[in-house]
Design an enzyme around this catalytic site. Structure first.
Site, mmCIF file in Angstrom:
data_model
loop_
_atom_site.group_PDB
_atom_site.id
_atom_site.type_symbol
_atom_site.label_atom_id
_atom_site.label_comp_id
_atom_site.label_asym_id
_atom_site.label_seq_id
_atom_site.Cartn_x
_atom_site.Cartn_y
_atom_site.Cartn_z
ATOM 1 C CB CYS A 1 -114.909 -19.688 54.489
ATOM 2 S SG CYS A 1 -115.058 -19.848 52.701
ATOM 3 C CB ILE B 1 -105.586 -26.393 57.819
ATOM 4 C CG1 ILE B 1 -105.106 -27.205 56.616
ATOM 5 C CG2 ILE B 1 -104.530 -26.313 58.868
ATOM 6 C CD1 ILE B 1 -103.848 -26.658 55.925
ATOM 7 N N GLY C 1 -117.624 -19.976 47.693
ATOM 8 C CA GLY C 1 -118.254 -18.874 48.432
ATOM 9 C C GLY C 1 -119.402 -19.335 49.299
ATOM 10 C CG LEU C 2 -118.759 -20.570 52.753
ATOM 11 C CD1 LEU C 2 -118.626 -19.676 53.967
ATOM 12 C CD2 LEU C 2 -118.519 -22.019 53.142
ATOM 13 C CE LYS D 1 -120.878 -25.432 50.580
ATOM 14 N NZ LYS D 1 -119.455 -25.041 50.460
ATOM 15 N N GLY E 1 -111.400 -34.622 52.398
ATOM 16 C CA GLY E 1 -112.059 -33.608 51.582
ATOM 17 C C GLY E 1 -111.938 -33.849 50.093
ATOM 18 C CG ASN F 1 -118.928 -26.434 58.288
ATOM 19 O OD1 ASN F 1 -119.235 -25.326 57.846
ATOM 20 N ND2 ASN F 1 -117.688 -26.774 58.530
ATOM 21 C CB ALA G 1 -113.572 -18.937 44.647
HETATM 22 C C1 LIG Z 1 -115.223 -27.399 46.962
HETATM 23 C C2 LIG Z 1 -114.939 -27.206 48.430
HETATM 24 C C3 LIG Z 1 -115.927 -26.688 49.271
HETATM 25 C C4 LIG Z 1 -115.680 -26.502 50.632
HETATM 26 N N1 LIG Z 1 -116.673 -26.016 51.438
HETATM 27 C C5 LIG Z 1 -116.446 -25.887 52.782
HETATM 28 C C6 LIG Z 1 -117.496 -25.464 53.658
HETATM 29 O O1 LIG Z 1 -118.641 -25.233 53.254
HETATM 30 N N2 LIG Z 1 -117.199 -25.318 54.988
HETATM 31 C C7 LIG Z 1 -115.949 -25.608 55.498
HETATM 32 O O2 LIG Z 1 -115.736 -25.475 56.700
HETATM 33 N N3 LIG Z 1 -114.950 -26.041 54.678
HETATM 34 C C8 LIG Z 1 -115.166 -26.188 53.353
HETATM 35 N N4 LIG Z 1 -114.165 -26.654 52.539
HETATM 36 C C9 LIG Z 1 -112.838 -26.987 53.123
HETATM 37 C C10 LIG Z 1 -112.690 -28.491 53.365
HETATM 38 O O3 LIG Z 1 -113.645 -28.973 54.289
HETATM 39 C C11 LIG Z 1 -111.255 -28.839 53.862
HETATM 40 O O4 LIG Z 1 -111.006 -28.145 55.071
HETATM 41 C C12 LIG Z 1 -110.172 -28.445 52.866
HETATM 42 O O5 LIG Z 1 -110.592 -28.713 51.538
HETATM 43 C C13 LIG Z 1 -108.844 -29.168 53.120
HETATM 44 O O6 LIG Z 1 -108.984 -30.573 53.052
HETATM 45 P P1 LIG Z 1 -108.679 -31.438 51.707
HETATM 46 O O7 LIG Z 1 -107.307 -31.047 51.255
HETATM 47 O O8 LIG Z 1 -108.785 -32.869 52.143
HETATM 48 O O9 LIG Z 1 -109.716 -31.070 50.714
HETATM 49 C C14 LIG Z 1 -114.397 -26.841 51.161
HETATM 50 C C15 LIG Z 1 -113.412 -27.362 50.313
HETATM 51 C C16 LIG Z 1 -113.663 -27.551 48.967
HETATM 52 C C17 LIG Z 1 -112.580 -28.126 48.098
#
Ligand SMILES: Cc1cc2nc3c(=O)[nH]c(=O)nc-3n(C[C@H](O)[C@H](O)[C@H](O)COP(=O)(O)O)c2cc1C
Length: 306
Positions: A133, A194, A75-76, A48, A268, A102, A73
């Site tokens: 983000c 992406i 929000g990290l 995360k 993801g 990350n 959302a």
């Molecule tokens: C709940 C959630 C939290 C996420 N948190 C982060 C994050 O902390 N840092 C990041 O670079 N991407 C984050 N992402 C983006 C994912 O790593 C990924 O790029 C994105 O969801 C697209 O891939 P997917 O369709 O396989 O989920 C998050 C995605 C989701 C759904």
């Protein structure tokens, strides 16, 4: 007896036993998943997104299900780098797959500071910087949609670390190849793409947005065609390895990204639906290769026929 297909890939000098990684934010700090799969079989583990200080993220509701995907959302929200090193790293460092951390910051200097801290930690093999983000007001995506800002933040991080540096790109741009080029010119060893696509959902009874943040990031199968198109576009013009992300639910999806030009993939949203998805994807890639008589994964990467 047939020879076992070779799934190993090389990301800028780091050997991975297979091309299947976990996408940041969808796999916690890995321990949460230990009962569901063999963590040691993963290609690499990406945790995360971490910031310098702990962050509570956005207020709820923070997740909405959408057709073929989800909006988040968060929000990290995260525990902060210090707590990560103290509480999470001791477990993670005993796992076999390379650990990639990350990070995100609100300011360029915060990214650089985080990179400097990580550079001194032996058991962290690489850094993925999130400049994409959509759910934080400052920082985050602001760096990922402007080629000059992207160049500056990647350069600031590059100056602080000799570890593998992966830059994670936003799809919320007109021309993703422009940002990709800036990131590579500034010293990125690899690109991942992406991140989520900005979206929203409305409750028509209350006429209010379904997310407290109003907008969120769309992920899941709904975004796969967009992600695939962007990976293919970037692969045409960039020489560093690309890690494909977006809606990968099974081995066929992962194989599409490899053929489009990705050297590896991150899984993801699939982890929320099926916590063992990554294992099935590794097995599925191996079976596909065995069935087609493909000895090494390099025979698949970037082999799209046009
Ligand atoms: C709940 C959630 C939290 C996420 N948190 C982060 C994050 O902390 N840092 C990041 O670079 N991407 C984050 N992402 C983006 C994912 O790593 C990924 O790029 C994105 O969801 C697209 O891939 P997917 O369709 O396989 O989920 C998050 C995605 C989701 C759904």
């Amino acid at each position: 007896m047939a020879v076992k297909p070779d799934l190993t890939v090389d990301i800028a000098g780091i050997q991975l036993q297979n091309p299947v990684l976990t996408a940041s934010g969808t796999f916690g700090y890995a321990k949460e998943f230990e009962d569901f799969l063999d963590l040691n079989r993963l290609g690499a583990i990406i945790v995360k997104g971490l910031s310098l200080q702990p962050s509570p993220g956005n207020p709820p509701p923070r997740i909405v299900e959408t057709p073929c995907g989800m909006l988040n959302a968060i929000g990290l929200e995260n525990i902060g780098m210090e707590a990560f090193l103290k509480d999470k790293l001791p477990y993670l460092q005993h796992l076999h797959p390379p650990l990639i951390v990350n990070i995100y910051g609100r300011l360029e200097e915060e990214y650089a500071q985080l990179a400097a801290v990580i550079n001194d930690v032996d058991n962290i093999r690489g850094i993925e910087i999130n400049i994409s983000c959509p759910n934080v007001n400052a920082g985050g995506m602001a760096f990922g949609v402007d080629p000059r800002a992207a160049f500056r933040v990647v350069k600031a991080v590059r100056e602080k670390t000799s570890k593998l540096l992966i830059v994670k790109l936003s799809p919320n741009v007109t021309d993703i190849t422009e940002i990709a080029r800036s990131a590579v010119d500034a010293g990125a060893d690899a690109l991942s793409l992406i991140n989520t696509l900005t979206g929203m959902a409305i409750d028509i009874e209350t006429r209010r947005p379904k997310l407290a943040n109003i907008t969120g990031g769309l992920s899941g199968p709904a975004i796969k065609p967009v992600a695939l198109r962007m990976v293919w576009q970037v692969a045409q013009v960039i020489e560093v390895p690309i890690i494909g992300i977006g809606g990968i639910m099974n081995a066929e999806d992962a194989l599409e990204f490899l053929v489009a030009g990705a050297t590896a993939v991150e899984v993801g949203t699939a982890n929320f639906i099926n916590p063992g998805a990554t294992m099935e994807i590794i097995d599925g890639i191996e079976s596909f290769m065995a069935e087609k008589g493909i000895a090494a994964i390099s025979e698949l990467i970037g082999t799209l026929k046009i």
